[in-house]
Structures are given as C-alpha cells and as structure tokens.
Design an enzyme around this catalytic site. Sequence first.
Site, PDB file in Angstrom:
ATOM      1  N   ASP A 119       0.820  -1.210   0.000  1.00 21.28           N
ATOM      2  CA  ASP A 119       0.000   0.000   0.000  1.00 21.28           C
ATOM      3  C   ASP A 119       0.853   1.259   0.000  1.00 21.28           C
ATOM      4  O   ASP A 119       1.516   1.560   0.998  1.00 21.28           O
ATOM      5  CB  ASP A 119      -0.916  -0.021   1.239  1.00 21.28           C
ATOM      6  CG  ASP A 119      -1.905   1.123   1.262  1.00 21.28           C
ATOM      7  OD1 ASP A 119      -2.118   1.757   0.211  1.00 21.28           O
ATOM      8  OD2 ASP A 119      -2.484   1.376   2.336  1.00 21.28           O
ATOM      9  N   ASP A 326      -0.955   7.042  -6.795  1.00 21.17           N
ATOM     10  CA  ASP A 326      -1.333   5.952  -5.905  1.00 21.17           C
ATOM     11  C   ASP A 326      -1.499   4.650  -6.680  1.00 21.17           C
ATOM     12  O   ASP A 326      -2.225   4.594  -7.669  1.00 21.17           O
ATOM     13  CB  ASP A 326      -2.644   6.305  -5.193  1.00 21.17           C
ATOM     14  CG  ASP A 326      -3.074   5.250  -4.189  1.00 21.17           C
ATOM     15  OD1 ASP A 326      -2.199   4.730  -3.479  1.00 21.17           O
ATOM     16  OD2 ASP A 326      -4.278   4.950  -4.121  1.00 21.17           O
TER      17      ASP A 326
END
Length: 423
Positions: A119, A326
């Site tokens: 992540d 992201d």
Amino acid sequence: MAAMAPSSVLVLLGVVLLVAGGRLCECAASGGGFSVEFIHRDSPRSPFHDPAFTAHGRALAAARRSVARAAAIAGSASSSASGGGAADDVVSKVVSRSFEYLMTVNLGSPPRSMLAIADTGSDLVWVKCKKGNNDTSSAAAPTTQFDPSRSSTYGRVSCQTDACEALGRATCDDGSNCAYLYAYGDGSNTTGVLSTETFTFDDGGAGRSPRQVRVGGVKFGCSTATAGSFPADGLVGLGGGAVSLVTQLGGATSLGRRFSYCLVPHSVNASSALNFGALADVTEPGAASTPLVAGDVDTYYTVVLDSVKVGNKTVASAASSRIIVDSGTTLTFLDPALMGPLVDELSCWITLPPVQSPDGPLEFGGGAEAGEREGTLCLAIVATTEQQPVSILGNLAQQNIHVGYDLDAGTVTFAVADCAGSS
C-alpha cells in the site's frame, strides 16, 4: 543529470498529463538493490483470483473499490487538514479494506512467509500475529499468523521511542512496550505491539539468479486484532512516513529511501515488479522527474499537475493542481476543470457513442459517461466532487509506466516501459 525540462510528461491512453518542475533523468543504476513480485489481486498468481469472474465483472469491482479508496483518501486528507488524523476518526463499522496489489515478505528466524497487501497510501508495516502460546485460533484462521515465540530474532519496541511516537495513537503497555492502534481513512484499524524482526525478501529481478535479501531490525506491527476485513496476512506500508518500509530500508541499509514499480496491464498473465535500491532507478529513454510537494497527509505521494494534453494539444491547464500518485486506486480522479475539456477533446477523436455507467457512483462527469458493460470501453477517469475533492493518478494510468519514488531526492520519475518484458 540532463538539463532541466519545463515539465514532466506522462502518457495516459493518448492523453498527456504534464506535471510541474520536471527534469529529464539519465541516472545509471549502480550498487545494490532487489526486486520482489508485485501481484495484482485479480492475477492468476493471487489467492483472491476468481476464474469464474468475467473481465467485465473484474473491471466493475475494481472501479467500485476505487470509489471507496478515493473516499478514504479524501477523508484522511480532510481530517489532517482540520488538525486531526486518521486515528481520530476510528469507527466500529465493518468495512472490507480495499487493495489492489500484494507482495510476499518473510519474517523471523527461521523465516515465515506472509502474503501482505502492498500500500503506497499508508506507512505501518504489520502482520497478523498469534496472541500467545495458548492461542489456537491460527489453525482455523483463513490467513497465516506469525508466531513471535518461534523466532530467535523477534523483539519489541519501547513506547519511549520516535517510532512509537510516529504512530500517533500509541500508548505504553504494562511492559513499557509500544501498544498501537493504527487507523485507516475507511474506518478500518489494527491493534497490536510495535516490534522488530528480520525481514527476508525473495529477490527475483529479471536477468538475475534468485536470491534472498535479509534486513534485520525492521519495525513492524505485531497485530492481534483488526476492525474491518483485511483478507491478507498483513499490510506493507510503502508511504512516505517515518515507519514505512521504504523509510526503514533507507535508514538500515545503503539502498536509500527509494522504490519503483512497473505495472503490467491486467490483461497480461504476468506479475509486476516492485524494486528497491538502485534497481528503483528509472533509466528508460525519455524518463522525466517531478518534485514531490507537501500534501495534506505526509504519507501520500503528491505532485503538481500543470496541464493535460491530447496528442500535441493542451486542452486544459490545472493552475498547479495537486494530484496523488497511488498504486492502490484503479481509476484516475481529476478536477472537473480538467475533466470537462479533456472529455470534449477526446470526443473529437473517439467517434463511439457515449453510454451511461450501470452503477450510479461510477458515472463519469462532463457529459461523456463510460460504461462497464461487455462491449464498451471505459475512460477510467472520474471527475472529483465536493464530497471527494482529491485528485488521484490511479494504477490504470500507470500501466506500462516505470514509476520511481525517491524520498531522498524528493522526486517521482515516470518513463514509458514494457513492464511485462522488464519483470
């Protein structure tokens, strides 16, 4: 380094996004580094792969996860801007933590293999731990649990340390260990004891013999409880904060605080590569860098988006709009001031009739909605809203792009690449 260029260029489906202050990068890879497999959740190599799921179904599910993740990122940014933090917004609702990519880490001596969510939008590295010697829940658990009592290199972190303080919502337990509650913007959280352990990474980079890279003293969360659903064995935070894996590798080794990935298109039956150290250098022809800028949350990798081009035509200027890069969000989210002119220009190039999205939250703004039904093509770019105002460069836009993050230099670098071939 080459001479400064006016802007970095990122190609997205024939659309060019220009980010400010860029420079051409011709850095030569030298010294050490390693690469691990970066597994998409829908890949046949993922335990979450469902062969009965159609491409259409996978795309729609990914889009829905994107909406949920974007809302969580916006929630974290809003809380931080108002003086709070993710931990201040802990709720008890049951949520399923959205994720897109996985990586394997091996903890302890002897090593215990764990499959974790990777992540770029969080910092803490943590795994699910066995609660104690009498805990038998691991036998029935759907995920692997780490048993600290079986490792000769396990240790605990004092609550009187910078690492414990960096977690925000952490306290001293009866043994003066760092007991944490780490919360995410979607309402999920995990609790446990901040610990240290030897991490072993399976280095499988292209063109090199397989080997293992051992790093001692990595701080990680030994979690014994979670709120919300975390379907993997744990989570590896790759954000820009003090306790992320990237920051720790830079402090404990000569690798530096840098990593990169090259995302293989979802239609290709191959895994992507996640690179650390010198192997994270983006050296492909045409590589361009842009500075990281301060965002509402230090964890997120934020850059400035100057303008959008279609072909050689600039269709919209962003007035220095910030955008988060992201890997955990599939769709790209753009300000309506950029989205509208972009859709108008693409409509001149693409003669297919626009269709409505079958799912209300996924309707794309600007009058050119793209459907997710079989036989339709999805633009994969969504207009931000008042409820979700954060611009995000999602992973579909990053496919076949080598993306390098260098916290020491304070830059993100992009280059077009054959990711399947390079991994």
